[in-house]
Write an enzyme that holds these catalytic residues in place. Structure first.
Site, PDB file in Angstrom:
ATOM      1  CD  GLU A  20     -23.145 -28.093  -2.480  1.00 19.88           C
ATOM      2  OE1 GLU A  20     -23.393 -27.855  -1.438  1.00 19.88           O
ATOM      3  OE2 GLU A  20     -23.719 -28.857  -3.028  1.00 19.88           O
ATOM      4  CB  CYS A  26     -26.583 -27.494  -3.276  1.00 18.73           C
ATOM      5  SG  CYS A  26     -27.063 -29.161  -3.517  1.00 18.73           S
ATOM      6  CE  LYS A  68     -26.429 -26.329   0.532  1.00 18.75           C
ATOM      7  NZ  LYS A  68     -25.721 -27.552   0.174  1.00 18.75           N
TER       8      LYS A  68
END
Length: 555
Positions: free
Chosen positions: A43, A152, A115
């Site tokens: 990430e 994540c 994200k």
């Protein structure tokens, strides 16, 4: 899909703000894994993680996105890449960028998955710097395999994985910037198992490795099959770890990959301290450190960590005896320095103590000696060490453990001086167990010698600051076994007084420890950073006000 697909898990150590440096690491990985089909990076590998408020600078976010575009062009030949980057959107009214995971192949950007789940707890406050995606990015076809990208925290909740499954994903890939703490591996595997079980899809987890300020990233990449078996990469080591995939009747199967076994307890914590210390010093542009070596266990453990991180030739230990320094402390400090093979100097401070005491006598008059004179010794030592670091172009490491930092058993501008504290998040009881572990073990990639580097007497003798005659830590504090259990209850567990008392602690002792904990907040705000290894460290995890009149009632 071709008969086989080679996907490489890239555990890299990026530097926050080092866009060009991070690009070169990515290029080197592509060159080394030239025969791979796809390389998965962590990430925000372009910016380094966590970039914090830097991504709010339009020029920085734009430079990150431009770097991705440049790297995408290079995928016209060789492996495709999945890389993480801040992703500004000129069409958005929200000036915060997205946190994006980007697939680059065939010389172009194929897709950028934004994200969705932005963590806002513990060390994380991503909603401050990133905007959240409103919807999932559909699975991407790559050489006949439909890949679902999760960034994540997206892996830690079911929604994104479930939607990717519904839209036809065959493989889930989750790049991470997940910091180390002693419980992290079980927590990651638990969440990965949940997503695999819910979707019936295999999952790839890739995490960065290295230190950034107070955070340590341990790597720990893994592949989890649909039967929940895993293939794990090593912890705390940079590297490229190929995995080989084939499509069978039931779906994708990983037929080959890394097979590391992860350690536990001290074998897990000690390497984290070494890595965090090494990266903080080297990413600061320094190579050498100075440590005040007292003959006690805290400074001995810090010296061992620094030696393993930097090599003995880059560590200077200084013993600064006063009239209260015992012979055994002098002997033990020298023995520790010799066992580690580090530079060792003795700089007596008695002359400076006498001079400053004489200077203050007219003002202090007949007032009896107290902590003022004790702190004076500590501050002379701190000033001495700072002078040595300035003269020789080094960084100073401080040596206070978490128990001392919690209750303020440390002197501002004295033993708290330093640029970094390797054991800031290590309770005193854990200091003892880590010292014993290091005497029996070597850390992978450690640069220090094998064998007993911390003399046994340092471990077994009663701890003392040696600032007055016959001083012992337990003159001022509860026994460390008691103190640490109370502190863990107050800090990590946020327990009530009755809950802590039920463990067998006296009410007055618990009340006193909480008072010390709250009153020492002003000291901790001025303390140097140190690697986070527990679930709640001082600083990013625990943010209490300096001025705080609250005290928990006993009942």
């Amino acid at each position: 899909m071709t008969d086989r697909l080679c996907i490489v898990l890239a555990q890299l150590n990026p530097s926050v703000g080092g866009i060009d440096e991070n690009m070169e690491r990515i290029r080197a990985a592509r060159a080394e894994a030239a025969d791979a089909d796809l390389i998965v990076f962590p990430e925000l590998v372009i910016s380094g993680y966590p970039p914090e408020d830097m991504v709010l600078r339009p020029s920085y976010a734009a430079a990150c996105r431009a770097a991705v575009s440049e790297l995408a062009k290079e995928t016209a030949s060789g492996p495709a890449i999945i890389i993480g980057s801040p992703w500004p959107d000129a069409q958005s009214h929200d000036k915060r960028p997205f946190n994006a995971t980007v697939l680059c192949a065939d010389g172009k950007i194929i897709a950028a998955a934004h994200k969705r789940e932005l963590p806002n707890y513990g060390v994380f406050d991503e909603p401050r710097t990133f905007q959240s995606a409103e919807s999932v990015t559909p699975p991407i076809d790559f050489k006949g395999v439909r890949i679902g990208l999760m960034t994540c925290e997206d892996m830690w909740y079911p929604d994104t994985a479930d939607e990717l499954k519904e839209q036809g994903a065959e493989l889930l890939i989750a790049p991470h910037g997940s910091p180390f703490r002693r419980t992290c591996h079980g927590e990651r595997l638990f969440q990965a198992e949940a997503r695999v079980r819910e979707t019936g899809l295999p999952l790839i987890f890739v995490n960065q490795v290295g230190g950034q300020d107070e955070l340590v990233f341990d790597g720990g990449a893994f592949v989890m099959q649909t039967d929940e078996t895993t293939r794990c990469a090593p912890l705390f080591e940079e590297g490229l770890y190929p995995t080989i995939w084939e499509k069978e009747v039931g779906g994708l199967v990983c037929i080959d990959g890394p097979s590391a076994e992860w350690p536990e307890e001290e074998a897990l914590t000690y390497p984290a301290l070494v890595l965090g210390t090494r990266d903080y010093i080297r990413k600061s542009g320094f190579e050498r450190v100075v440590i005040g070596l007292s003959g006690g266990i805290d400074s001995a453990l810090v010296a061992a960590i620094a030696t393993d991180a930097l090599g003995p030739e880059n560590v200077r230990c200084v013993m600064m005896p006063s009239r209260y320094t015992s012979d055994h402390s002098l002997e033990d400090a020298k023995a520790c320095a010799e066992a580690l093979g580090v530079r060792y100097n003795i700089v007596p401070i008695e002359e400076a103590v006498t001079a400053l005491t004489s200077m203050l006598d007219p003002l202090f008059g007949d007032l009896p000696p107290d902590e003022t004179e004790e702190n004076l010794q500590s501050r002379i030592r701190g000033t001495t060490l700072m002078a040595i670091t300035n003269k020789f172009g080094s960084l100073m490491l401080s040596t206070g453990n978490k128990s001392e930092m919690a209750v303020g058993y440390a002197t501002l501008y004295g033993d708290m001086n330093g640029a970094y504290n390797p054991i800031k998040d290590v309770y005193k009881t854990k200091v003892f167990s880590l010292a014993r572990w290091r005497n029996e073990s070597l850390v992978a990639q450690g640069l220090g010698p094998a064998g007993m580097v911390i003399p046994e007497r340092i471990i077994t003798k009663p701890p003392s600051a040696e600032l007055r005659e016959d001083q012992k830590d337990e003159d001022s504090l509860p026994p460390y076994e008691v103190l640490d259990d109370i502190l863990h209850g107050l800090i990590e567990e946020e327990l009530s007084f009755p809950q802590i008392i039920s463990r067998g602690h006296g009410a007055a002792t618990v009340q006193r420890v909480q008072g010390l904990l709250y009153r020492a907040e002003f000291k901790r705000r001025q303390a140097p950073p140190g690697p986070k290894v527990t679930s709640k460290n001082f600083g990013r995890d625990r943010r209490y006000p300096i001025l705080n009149r609250w005290r928990d009632p006993i009942e």
